[in-house]
Design a protein around this motif. Structure first.
Motif, short mmCIF file in Angstrom:
data_model
loop_
_atom_site.label_atom_id
_atom_site.label_comp_id
_atom_site.label_asym_id
_atom_site.label_seq_id
_atom_site.Cartn_x
_atom_site.Cartn_y
_atom_site.Cartn_z
N LYS A 2 56.61 37.55 -15.20
CA LYS A 2 55.49 36.77 -14.67
C LYS A 2 55.08 35.68 -15.65
O LYS A 2 54.80 34.56 -15.25
CB LYS A 2 54.28 37.68 -14.39
CG LYS A 2 54.50 38.68 -13.28
CD LYS A 2 53.25 39.49 -13.01
CE LYS A 2 52.92 40.36 -14.20
NZ LYS A 2 51.77 41.25 -13.96
N ARG A 3 55.04 36.02 -16.93
CA ARG A 3 54.63 35.05 -17.95
C ARG A 3 55.57 33.84 -17.97
O ARG A 3 55.13 32.71 -18.13
CB ARG A 3 54.59 35.72 -19.32
CG ARG A 3 54.06 34.81 -20.41
CD ARG A 3 53.83 35.54 -21.70
NE ARG A 3 52.76 36.52 -21.51
CZ ARG A 3 52.76 37.74 -22.04
NH1 ARG A 3 53.75 38.13 -22.79
NH2 ARG A 3 51.77 38.56 -21.82
N ASP A 4 56.88 34.07 -17.79
CA ASP A 4 57.84 32.95 -17.75
C ASP A 4 57.55 32.03 -16.57
O ASP A 4 57.66 30.81 -16.70
CB ASP A 4 59.27 33.49 -17.66
CG ASP A 4 59.67 34.32 -18.86
OD1 ASP A 4 59.46 33.86 -19.99
OD2 ASP A 4 60.18 35.44 -18.65
N LYS A 24 54.40 30.00 -17.40
CA LYS A 24 54.74 28.97 -18.40
C LYS A 24 55.45 27.78 -17.76
O LYS A 24 55.16 26.63 -18.09
CB LYS A 24 55.67 29.55 -19.48
CG LYS A 24 54.99 30.23 -20.61
CD LYS A 24 56.04 30.47 -21.70
CE LYS A 24 55.86 31.79 -22.36
NZ LYS A 24 56.91 32.11 -23.34
#
Length: 162
Positions: free
Chosen positions: A150-152, A155
């Motif tokens: 999710k973080r990717d 970003k």
């Protein structure tokens, strides 16, 4: 201007946003080692690979948390000297196995949702949403080449908005 950013984001693929230096574990990694590894590397999960480097499963914080929950004892009715389970005894056996696990291979998910390096952000977002899989190993010829979380995804959107 915003429309152009959205279009640019949609042109990105897994290869563009994936984490290439993937932290992996083996099925015989201890639960304690796994917990330390997740904390040390500030990650929410890791692909599980066999000795040949092939994808075996995936293990996440959710798997560790599920291991600590209360055991639900299924309701059993006795009738004519027989025990009738009103719920799946197989599910109960699986819960007991997970609660007593000492190794990653006992708690990891074996049916892994994976993607290829050319998966689009739209495809990745759809899989994450529909399959409730928030950590997707990127696989090529059975080997993990990266991972998208999710973080990717966040970003990628943030970088394109700048």
């Amino acid at each position: 201007m915003l429309h152009a950013s959205i279009t640019e984001v949609n042109m990105l693929t897994a290869k563009d946003i994936m984490t290439k230096d993937v932290v992996t574990v083996k099925p015989d990694t201890s639960i304690a080692e796994l917990a330390s590894l997740l904390v040390k590397n500030r990650i929410s999960g890791a692909p599980v690979v066999d000795d040949a480097g092939n994808l075996y499963g995936i293990v996440t914080e959710k798997d560790l948390i599920s291991r600590s929950k209360r055991l639900h004892i299924p309701t059993v009715v006795s009738f004519l000297d027989a025990n009738i389970y009103l719920e799946s005894s197989k599910k109960f056996e699986e819960e007991v196995r997970r609660l007593t696990a000492t190794r990653v291979g006992d708690i990891c998910v074996r049916k892994v949702v994976t993607i290829t390096e050319d998966a689009s952000l739209v495809d990745i977002a759809t899989l994450m949403s529909e399959k409730h899989a928030h950590l997707l190993p990127v696989v090529k010829n059975g080997k993990v080449t990266g991972i998208v979380g999710k973080r990717d995804m966040v970003k990628a959107v943030a970088q394109q908005a700048e």
